[in-house]
Design an enzyme around this catalytic site. Structure first.
Site, PDB file in Angstrom:
ATOM      1  CG  HIS A  36      10.103 -15.957   6.102  1.00 10.35           C
ATOM      2  ND1 HIS A  36      10.371 -16.172   7.430  1.00 10.35           N
ATOM      3  CD2 HIS A  36      10.837 -14.877   5.736  1.00 10.35           C
ATOM      4  CE1 HIS A  36      11.212 -15.248   7.861  1.00 10.35           C
ATOM      5  NE2 HIS A  36      11.520 -14.459   6.840  1.00 10.35           N
ATOM      6  CB  THR A  82      13.969 -16.964  -9.398  1.00  7.10           C
ATOM      7  OG1 THR A  82      13.658 -16.978 -10.796  1.00  7.10           O
ATOM      8  CG2 THR A  82      13.854 -15.547  -8.852  1.00  7.10           C
ATOM      9  CE  LYS A  83      15.429 -20.202 -16.093  1.00  6.21           C
ATOM     10  NZ  LYS A  83      14.717 -20.726 -17.242  1.00  6.21           N
ATOM     11  NE  ARG A  98      15.360 -12.173 -20.757  1.00  5.61           N
ATOM     12  CZ  ARG A  98      16.156 -11.702 -21.725  1.00  5.61           C
ATOM     13  NH1 ARG A  98      16.970 -12.515 -22.362  1.00  5.61           N
ATOM     14  NH2 ARG A  98      16.143 -10.430 -22.057  1.00  5.61           N
TER      15      ARG A  98
END
Length: 136
Positions: A36, A82-83, A98
């Protein structure tokens, strides 16, 4: 791979999801390709997810929008990715995810399964399926 076949999986593909060959997805995994807008929650920001060949997504892991996982990436149970880790050949764990281990590329053995599939449809039956059900 058969995303969502395991119980409790949440697959939100608004932004697009590409899953490579022989990827494994455990139960309760979430793969999300949109989020969102923080200023207007009625709007979505689309960002594709790419999961490479021979990846393994462990129980309860979450793959967030815009993430790319290279070939042979293992995501540990409960991790929140998230990455991106586009180089692959690693184990991801934790929140946020990680690298917790690098894999020896020489030990990663490619394989094929006895019967190939296009999604949930056996490859040898896909042409007829496509002709009957898809406008391709």
């Amino acid at each position: 791979s058969c995303p969502g076949i395991m119980k409790g999986c949440y697959i939100q593909g608004m932004g697009g999801i590409i899953i490579g060959d022989h990827a494994r997805i455990a139960a309760n995994v979430a793969i999300v390709s949109a989020n969102h807008d923080v200023y207007d929650s009625r709007k979505h920001i689309l960002s594709a997810v790419h999961i490479g060949n021979y990846c393994w997504i462990g129980f309860g892991a979450k793959i967030m929008p815009g993430v790319t996982l290279g070939d042979w990436t293992i995501v540990g149970a409960g991790a929140v990715v998230t990455k991106s880790f586009p180089d692959g050949y690693c184990v991801i764990g934790g929140v946020p995810g990680r690298i917790i281990r690098h894999l020896d590329r020489e030990k990663c053995l490619p394989y094929n399964v006895e019967v190939d599939y296009n999604g949930y449809i056996r490859a040898d039956r896909f042409k007829a399926f496509r002709k009957k059900y898809l406008n391709l």
